[in-house]
Design a protein around this motif. Structure first.
Motif, PDB file in Angstrom:
ATOM      1  N   VAL A 119      -4.241   2.789  -6.662  1.00  0.00           N
ATOM      2  CA  VAL A 119      -3.444   3.544  -5.684  1.00  0.00           C
ATOM      3  C   VAL A 119      -4.378   4.399  -4.830  1.00  0.00           C
ATOM      4  O   VAL A 119      -5.091   5.260  -5.339  1.00  0.00           O
ATOM      5  CB  VAL A 119      -2.380   4.412  -6.391  1.00  0.00           C
ATOM      6  N   ILE A 120      -4.370   4.115  -3.531  1.00  0.00           N
ATOM      7  CA  ILE A 120      -5.248   4.808  -2.575  1.00  0.00           C
ATOM      8  C   ILE A 120      -4.533   6.060  -2.064  1.00  0.00           C
ATOM      9  O   ILE A 120      -3.405   5.986  -1.565  1.00  0.00           O
ATOM     10  CB  ILE A 120      -5.594   3.885  -1.388  1.00  0.00           C
ATOM     11  N   LEU A 121      -5.219   7.195  -2.168  1.00  0.00           N
ATOM     12  CA  LEU A 121      -4.612   8.468  -1.750  1.00  0.00           C
ATOM     13  C   LEU A 121      -4.836   8.763  -0.269  1.00  0.00           C
ATOM     14  O   LEU A 121      -4.135   9.571   0.305  1.00  0.00           O
ATOM     15  CB  LEU A 121      -5.192   9.627  -2.571  1.00  0.00           C
ATOM     16  N   GLU A 122      -5.813   8.113   0.334  1.00  0.00           N
ATOM     17  CA  GLU A 122      -6.254   8.418   1.712  1.00  0.00           C
ATOM     18  C   GLU A 122      -6.572   9.911   1.824  1.00  0.00           C
ATOM     19  O   GLU A 122      -5.931  10.687   2.533  1.00  0.00           O
ATOM     20  CB  GLU A 122      -5.208   7.984   2.748  1.00  0.00           C
ATOM     21  N   THR A 123      -7.580  10.307   1.054  1.00  0.00           N
ATOM     22  CA  THR A 123      -7.903  11.735   0.881  1.00  0.00           C
ATOM     23  C   THR A 123      -8.243  12.433   2.197  1.00  0.00           C
ATOM     24  O   THR A 123      -7.982  13.624   2.345  1.00  0.00           O
ATOM     25  CB  THR A 123      -9.062  11.908  -0.118  1.00  0.00           C
ATOM     26  N   GLY A 124      -8.795  11.690   3.162  1.00  0.00           N
ATOM     27  CA  GLY A 124      -9.122  12.303   4.457  1.00  0.00           C
ATOM     28  C   GLY A 124      -7.888  12.809   5.190  1.00  0.00           C
ATOM     29  O   GLY A 124      -7.956  13.775   5.947  1.00  0.00           O
ATOM     30  N   ALA A 125      -6.747  12.158   4.947  1.00  0.00           N
ATOM     31  CA  ALA A 125      -5.494  12.582   5.585  1.00  0.00           C
ATOM     32  C   ALA A 125      -4.811  13.707   4.797  1.00  0.00           C
ATOM     33  O   ALA A 125      -3.972  14.431   5.340  1.00  0.00           O
ATOM     34  CB  ALA A 125      -4.547  11.383   5.717  1.00  0.00           C
ATOM     35  N   ASP A 171      -2.903   2.439 -12.225  1.00  0.00           N
ATOM     36  CA  ASP A 171      -3.931   2.139 -13.235  1.00  0.00           C
ATOM     37  C   ASP A 171      -5.270   2.728 -12.813  1.00  0.00           C
ATOM     38  O   ASP A 171      -6.129   3.005 -13.645  1.00  0.00           O
ATOM     39  CB  ASP A 171      -4.093   0.620 -13.395  1.00  0.00           C
ATOM     40  N   PHE A 172      -5.427   2.897 -11.506  1.00  0.00           N
ATOM     41  CA  PHE A 172      -6.627   3.463 -10.887  1.00  0.00           C
ATOM     42  C   PHE A 172      -6.158   4.381  -9.775  1.00  0.00           C
ATOM     43  O   PHE A 172      -5.129   4.105  -9.147  1.00  0.00           O
ATOM     44  CB  PHE A 172      -7.433   2.355 -10.189  1.00  0.00           C
ATOM     45  N   ILE A 173      -6.915   5.423  -9.488  1.00  0.00           N
ATOM     46  CA  ILE A 173      -6.705   6.116  -8.221  1.00  0.00           C
ATOM     47  C   ILE A 173      -7.971   5.966  -7.389  1.00  0.00           C
ATOM     48  O   ILE A 173      -9.079   5.994  -7.915  1.00  0.00           O
ATOM     49  CB  ILE A 173      -6.265   7.596  -8.382  1.00  0.00           C
ATOM     50  N   LYS A 174      -7.780   5.787  -6.099  1.00  0.00           N
ATOM     51  CA  LYS A 174      -8.858   5.411  -5.179  1.00  0.00           C
ATOM     52  C   LYS A 174      -8.832   6.376  -4.003  1.00  0.00           C
ATOM     53  O   LYS A 174      -7.763   6.786  -3.555  1.00  0.00           O
ATOM     54  CB  LYS A 174      -8.608   3.957  -4.751  1.00  0.00           C
ATOM     55  N   GLY A 188      -8.375   4.749 -14.151  1.00  0.00           N
ATOM     56  CA  GLY A 188      -9.663   4.476 -13.516  1.00  0.00           C
ATOM     57  C   GLY A 188      -9.837   5.235 -12.211  1.00  0.00           C
ATOM     58  O   GLY A 188      -8.881   5.755 -11.629  1.00  0.00           O
ATOM     59  N   PHE A 189     -11.080   5.264 -11.734  1.00  0.00           N
ATOM     60  CA  PHE A 189     -11.415   5.958 -10.485  1.00  0.00           C
ATOM     61  C   PHE A 189     -12.236   5.046  -9.580  1.00  0.00           C
ATOM     62  O   PHE A 189     -13.178   4.396 -10.035  1.00  0.00           O
ATOM     63  CB  PHE A 189     -12.210   7.240 -10.782  1.00  0.00           C
ATOM     64  N   LYS A 190     -11.867   5.012  -8.301  1.00  0.00           N
ATOM     65  CA  LYS A 190     -12.584   4.175  -7.334  1.00  0.00           C
ATOM     66  C   LYS A 190     -12.815   4.929  -6.027  1.00  0.00           C
ATOM     67  O   LYS A 190     -11.880   5.118  -5.254  1.00  0.00           O
ATOM     68  CB  LYS A 190     -11.799   2.886  -7.057  1.00  0.00           C
ATOM     69  N   PRO A 191     -14.052   5.362  -5.790  1.00  0.00           N
ATOM     70  CA  PRO A 191     -14.365   5.854  -4.447  1.00  0.00           C
ATOM     71  C   PRO A 191     -14.559   4.659  -3.520  1.00  0.00           C
ATOM     72  O   PRO A 191     -15.112   3.639  -3.923  1.00  0.00           O
ATOM     73  CB  PRO A 191     -15.672   6.633  -4.642  1.00  0.00           C
TER      74      PRO A 191
END
Length: 300
Positions: free
Chosen positions: A180-186, A206-209, A243-246
């Motif tokens: 799941v992508i958070l789009e942290t820049g936004a 299962d992962f945050i990205k 899990g973690f995914k940059p």
């Protein structure tokens, strides 16, 4: 209305168990300290080999074609012959319409097929379309799915819709990993990133990205720090390892070492495997190979 309030309270109650009132300057200072004191010790050949094995080798261009994706996949096939002493990448990540091309071309074992899905990169479409696209990607051969949260829903406080969508998409993915992508820049602030991390995990990630790579800023060490902190706290409370995914803007080996170091310092050795740690990138592959071999390599 009453029912709606009780739903909202479920999400607010979940968030209330965590410290989401974060100070951006404090996070920055903690990250600076880790980078200054810890990154250098991880700058080893062994770590670089490990990082290579955590790459989701990614092509997400409007110019992608069956032919270009086939060639991209062929390179992964050839890697085992050319570099028999190194472990291959973790996954190939493409748009859903290329899942079948990758599946039909890939002939080395142990590499997953990841697809971005559900209205990537904006996540601005109907939930029915998101579910259909995800189901089709899986049917065509994907065994990992990367989706983006409904950022607008999150920022306007509609946690219920955001979480319901994640839950429905996870139901579609079943046992296949969903990132799941958070789009942290936004999301802008550490507090928002922490809240979005917790809600995404609660809803079935299962992962945050960090990012899609389509919005700037993409991945940052500060966002990674907050997300890893959230993963750690979530694990302590639930026993679930997420899990973690940059991803996005990982342009140098040093960038990758920074993310590795943050994971190691916050989550520990248990997270240092490619079941729980991935890097979304394409350009990093050649850079890591070059450093491992001590000469410039342009293999991919």
């Amino acid at each position: 209305m009453e029912q709606n309030d009780s739903h909202l309270n479920k999400y607010d109650a979940t968030l209330a168990k965590y410290n989401t009132n974060l100070n951006d300057a404090e996070i920055q200072a903690k990250v600076d300290k880790i980078i200054e004191e810890k990154v250098a010790e991880n700058n080893t050949e062994e770590v670089k080999k490990f990082l290579f094995n955590c790459i989701d080798l990614t092509t997400l261009n409007c110019t992608d074609s069956d032919e270009s994706v086939m060639k991209f996949t062929e390179k992964v096939n050839q890697f085992d012959d050319e570099f028999p002493d190194l472990k291959n990448v973790a996954a190939i990540c493409v748009y859903p319409n290329f899942a079948e091309v990758v599946k039909n071309t890939l002939d080395v074992d142990g590499i997953n097929i990841a697809c971005v899905s559900a209205g990537f990169p904006s996540s601005q479409t109907f939930i029915e379309v998101k579910i259909a696209e995800t189901a089709m990607a899986l049917m065509e051969g994907a065994n990992e799915i990367d989706i983006v949260i409904s950022v607008g829903k999150f920022l306007s406080g509609d946690y219920e819709t955001m979480c319901d969508e994640i839950q429905e998409l996870k139901d579609t993915c079943k046992e296949c990993h969903m990132k799941v992508i958070l789009e942290t820049g936004a999301l802008k602030t550490a507090s928002n990133i922490k809240k979005a991390s917790i809600l995404s995990m609660y809803a079935g990630a299962d992962f945050i990205k960090t990012s899609t790579g389509k919005i700037q800023p993409a991945a940052t060490p500060e966002a990674a720090y907050v997300m890893c902190e959230a993963i750690k706290e979530y694990h302590e409370k639930t026993g679930n390892k997420i899990g973690f995914k940059p991803a996005g803007g990982i342009n140098t080996v040093h960038d990758a070492l920074v993310y590795y170091t943050i994971v190691k310092e916050l989550l520990g050795e248990e997270w240092l495997n490619n079941k729980l740690f991935r890097l979304g990138t394409s350009r990093l592959a050649n850079l890591l190979l070059s450093e491992i071999r001590g000469e410039e390599i342009k293999f991919f």
